[in-house]
Design a protein around this motif. Sequence first.
Motif, PDB file in Angstrom:
ATOM      1  N   ASP A 176       0.850  -1.197   0.000  1.00  0.00           N
ATOM      2  CA  ASP A 176       0.000   0.000   0.000  1.00  0.00           C
ATOM      3  C   ASP A 176       0.882   1.243   0.000  1.00  0.00           C
ATOM      4  OD1 ASP A 176      -1.973   1.902   0.219  1.00  0.00           O
ATOM      5  OD2 ASP A 176      -3.097   0.837   1.761  1.00  0.00           O
ATOM      6  N   PRO A 177       1.407   1.612  -1.177  1.00  0.00           N
ATOM      7  CA  PRO A 177       2.322   2.762  -1.235  1.00  0.00           C
ATOM      8  C   PRO A 177       1.676   4.072  -0.823  1.00  0.00           C
ATOM      9  CG  PRO A 177       2.488   1.415  -3.225  1.00  0.00           C
ATOM     10  CD  PRO A 177       1.297   0.930  -2.475  1.00  0.00           C
ATOM     11  N   GLU A 178       0.393   4.280  -1.173  1.00  0.00           N
ATOM     12  CA  GLU A 178      -0.278   5.531  -0.786  1.00  0.00           C
ATOM     13  C   GLU A 178      -0.352   5.656   0.727  1.00  0.00           C
ATOM     14  OE1 GLU A 178      -1.333   4.940  -4.975  1.00  0.00           O
ATOM     15  OE2 GLU A 178      -1.391   3.613  -3.242  1.00  0.00           O
ATOM     16  N   ALA A 179      -0.684   4.539   1.400  1.00  0.00           N
ATOM     17  CA  ALA A 179      -0.742   4.562   2.860  1.00  0.00           C
ATOM     18  C   ALA A 179       0.630   4.877   3.448  1.00  0.00           C
ATOM     19  CB  ALA A 179      -1.241   3.213   3.374  1.00  0.00           C
ATOM     20  N   ALA A 180       1.669   4.271   2.885  1.00  0.00           N
ATOM     21  CA  ALA A 180       3.029   4.540   3.372  1.00  0.00           C
ATOM     22  C   ALA A 180       3.386   6.014   3.203  1.00  0.00           C
ATOM     23  CB  ALA A 180       4.032   3.656   2.633  1.00  0.00           C
ATOM     24  N   ALA A 181       2.994   6.608   2.070  1.00  0.00           N
ATOM     25  CA  ALA A 181       3.282   8.022   1.837  1.00  0.00           C
ATOM     26  C   ALA A 181       2.560   8.900   2.854  1.00  0.00           C
ATOM     27  CB  ALA A 181       2.880   8.410   0.415  1.00  0.00           C
ATOM     28  N   ILE A 182       1.330   8.537   3.211  1.00  0.00           N
ATOM     29  CA  ILE A 182       0.570   9.305   4.208  1.00  0.00           C
ATOM     30  C   ILE A 182       1.264   9.252   5.564  1.00  0.00           C
ATOM     31  CG2 ILE A 182      -1.574   9.315   5.560  1.00  0.00           C
ATOM     32  CD1 ILE A 182      -3.020   8.452   2.964  1.00  0.00           C
ATOM     33  N   VAL A 183       1.665   8.059   5.982  1.00  0.00           N
ATOM     34  CA  VAL A 183       2.318   7.911   7.289  1.00  0.00           C
ATOM     35  C   VAL A 183       3.671   8.619   7.304  1.00  0.00           C
ATOM     36  CG1 VAL A 183       3.270   6.265   8.940  1.00  0.00           C
ATOM     37  CG2 VAL A 183       1.092   5.768   7.804  1.00  0.00           C
ATOM     38  N   MET A 184       4.443   8.461   6.226  1.00  0.00           N
ATOM     39  CA  MET A 184       5.744   9.131   6.181  1.00  0.00           C
ATOM     40  C   MET A 184       5.595  10.643   6.171  1.00  0.00           C
ATOM     41  SD  MET A 184       7.960   6.784   6.416  1.00  0.00           S
ATOM     42  CE  MET A 184       9.346   7.907   6.271  1.00  0.00           C
ATOM     43  N   GLY A 185       4.463  11.133   5.702  1.00  0.00           N
ATOM     44  CA  GLY A 185       4.245  12.578   5.638  1.00  0.00           C
ATOM     45  C   GLY A 185       3.648  13.184   6.879  1.00  0.00           C
ATOM     46  N   CYS A 186       3.243  12.369   7.865  1.00  0.00           N
ATOM     47  CA  CYS A 186       2.645  12.941   9.079  1.00  0.00           C
ATOM     48  C   CYS A 186       3.739  13.565   9.940  1.00  0.00           C
ATOM     49  CB  CYS A 186       1.844  11.891   9.841  1.00  0.00           C
ATOM     50  SG  CYS A 186       2.831  10.694  10.763  1.00  0.00           S
ATOM     51  N   SER A 187       3.334  14.423  10.849  1.00  0.00           N
ATOM     52  CA  SER A 187       4.297  15.287  11.536  1.00  0.00           C
ATOM     53  C   SER A 187       4.911  14.700  12.799  1.00  0.00           C
ATOM     54  CB  SER A 187       3.617  16.621  11.894  1.00  0.00           C
ATOM     55  OG  SER A 187       2.500  16.397  12.748  1.00  0.00           O
ATOM     56  N   CYS A 188       4.447  13.544  13.264  1.00  0.00           N
ATOM     57  CA  CYS A 188       4.995  13.012  14.510  1.00  0.00           C
ATOM     58  C   CYS A 188       6.349  12.337  14.260  1.00  0.00           C
ATOM     59  CB  CYS A 188       4.017  12.031  15.145  1.00  0.00           C
ATOM     60  SG  CYS A 188       3.613  10.636  14.104  1.00  0.00           S
ATOM     61  N   PRO A 189       7.159  12.151  15.294  1.00  0.00           N
ATOM     62  CA  PRO A 189       8.468  11.511  15.119  1.00  0.00           C
ATOM     63  C   PRO A 189       8.325  10.092  14.576  1.00  0.00           C
ATOM     64  CG  PRO A 189       8.326  12.591  17.261  1.00  0.00           C
ATOM     65  CD  PRO A 189       6.943  12.603  16.683  1.00  0.00           C
ATOM     66  N   LYS A 190       9.241   9.712  13.693  1.00  0.00           N
ATOM     67  CA  LYS A 190       9.197   8.387  13.076  1.00  0.00           C
ATOM     68  C   LYS A 190      10.610   7.814  12.988  1.00  0.00           C
ATOM     69  CE  LYS A 190       7.292  10.285   9.490  1.00  0.00           C
ATOM     70  NZ  LYS A 190       6.924  11.579  10.086  1.00  0.00           N
ATOM     71  N   THR A 191      10.707   6.512  13.192  1.00  0.00           N
ATOM     72  CA  THR A 191      11.939   5.776  12.934  1.00  0.00           C
ATOM     73  C   THR A 191      11.617   4.696  11.922  1.00  0.00           C
ATOM     74  OG1 THR A 191      12.867   6.171  15.140  1.00  0.00           O
ATOM     75  CG2 THR A 191      13.744   4.313  13.907  1.00  0.00           C
ATOM     76  N   LEU A 192      12.386   4.640  10.843  1.00  0.00           N
ATOM     77  CA  LEU A 192      12.186   3.658   9.786  1.00  0.00           C
ATOM     78  C   LEU A 192      13.277   2.586   9.895  1.00  0.00           C
ATOM     79  CD1 LEU A 192      10.588   2.907   7.172  1.00  0.00           C
ATOM     80  CD2 LEU A 192      12.270   4.263   5.914  1.00  0.00           C
ATOM     81  N   VAL A 193      12.843   1.337   9.978  1.00  0.00           N
ATOM     82  CA  VAL A 193      13.775   0.207  10.030  1.00  0.00           C
ATOM     83  C   VAL A 193      13.663  -0.532   8.696  1.00  0.00           C
ATOM     84  CG1 VAL A 193      14.491  -1.860  11.280  1.00  0.00           C
ATOM     85  CG2 VAL A 193      13.414   0.034  12.523  1.00  0.00           C
ATOM     86  N   PRO A 194      14.542  -0.226   7.736  1.00  0.00           N
ATOM     87  CA  PRO A 194      14.421  -0.820   6.408  1.00  0.00           C
ATOM     88  C   PRO A 194      14.955  -2.249   6.355  1.00  0.00           C
ATOM     89  CG  PRO A 194      16.295   0.653   6.466  1.00  0.00           C
ATOM     90  CD  PRO A 194      15.638   0.738   7.821  1.00  0.00           C
ATOM     91  N   LEU A 195      14.677  -2.895   5.238  1.00  0.00           N
ATOM     92  CA  LEU A 195      15.115  -4.266   5.021  1.00  0.00           C
ATOM     93  C   LEU A 195      16.630  -4.408   5.117  1.00  0.00           C
ATOM     94  CD1 LEU A 195      13.839  -7.023   4.312  1.00  0.00           C
ATOM     95  CD2 LEU A 195      14.096  -6.430   1.895  1.00  0.00           C
ATOM     96  N   ASP A 196      17.353  -3.332   4.833  1.00  0.00           N
ATOM     97  CA  ASP A 196      18.817  -3.349   4.935  1.00  0.00           C
ATOM     98  C   ASP A 196      19.274  -3.818   6.312  1.00  0.00           C
ATOM     99  OD1 ASP A 196      19.723  -1.081   2.503  1.00  0.00           O
ATOM    100  OD2 ASP A 196      17.673  -1.187   3.201  1.00  0.00           O
ATOM    101  N   CYS A 197      18.572  -3.378   7.351  1.00  0.00           N
ATOM    102  CA  CYS A 197      18.972  -3.743   8.717  1.00  0.00           C
ATOM    103  C   CYS A 197      18.855  -5.245   8.942  1.00  0.00           C
ATOM    104  CB  CYS A 197      18.122  -2.977   9.729  1.00  0.00           C
ATOM    105  SG  CYS A 197      18.395  -1.197   9.729  1.00  0.00           S
ATOM    106  N   ALA A 198      17.794  -5.857   8.417  1.00  0.00           N
ATOM    107  CA  ALA A 198      17.611  -7.300   8.580  1.00  0.00           C
ATOM    108  C   ALA A 198      18.698  -8.071   7.843  1.00  0.00           C
ATOM    109  CB  ALA A 198      16.226  -7.715   8.088  1.00  0.00           C
TER     110      ALA A 198
END
Length: 309
Positions: A176-198
């Motif tokens: 759901d790319p649109e949903a991801a864009a909405i969450v990434m665009g919200c103003s609260c603090p976020k930490t992204l753990v990408p597949l690279d870490c795994a």
Amino acid sequence: MEKLILCADVEWEAAAALALLAGSKQWELLGIVAGNGRVQPRISAENAACVMARLRRSVPVFCGTDCAMVADISPLRKSWEPSARKGPAFGRLPDELSSPDPAPPAPSGGVLWLAETLSKSGEKITVLTLGPLTDLALALRLRPQIVEHIREILIVGGGHRYADATPCAEFNIRCDPEAAAIVMGCSCPKTLVPLDCAYSVLMDWEPLSQAFPPGGRGALAGRLLELLFTRDGGAVPLPALVGVCALCNSKVLRGTLPYSVDVDFSGGYADGQTVFDTRRIFEDYNCKTAFEADEEQYLSTLRSLAAEA
């Protein structure tokens, strides 16, 4: 204890991560919204309820939405049905780990519960996502003011050097790319753990099994992971497990920095790709992220969680 809400696609790995998280003395798990992804929401919710019953934890479980926000916008995306391709029962927990009497999950209402719980909370709540971001994005659209009640969103998803759903996109974001864009665009603090870490802590079951001694309190998570390695064979990336460890110990992520991260939802070849602005020349960063996990911290945190679970 800090308050936590989990939004997850509860397949086998996420079920193991949930089993560890539910026993943590650091977090008070308020509820689980089980959404669509590798398994269908009904199966996801039943798996979550089964884990809670096995651990004798009373945590409400809600079914999330069963499709992406704009699933029909692209013929290519419409033909890519992640949870329906392998049959309606795919992803159900093995019979040996089922619970004889799990509390039945709520058949629907996950988005509304999420929006209402966050909007009515007198203290800020952390949200952990271990799957597609549909339910959280819909809650943000339904009640935009809930961002004021979110301490942080920790998102397990995306990838910079790695992808798995397509040559460009990681599964959780691609669903759901649109949903991801909405969450990434919200103003609260976020930490992204990408597949690279795994992939940076990729290992076979033998070294990983040392964190789950037989008969220990983390036996449920350990058995789920052992069956997962047996089913899939070889070394298996475990992004949900890395995400839960990062939630409990920030040192698990190595070299965390602020980044601007966007999501492609054009419907084309790069649909669902997470775009990291590695130039880092602007000040409008929307999240923190890292591309490596620290193996020593990761295994240490796993051992600690398994001892608590």
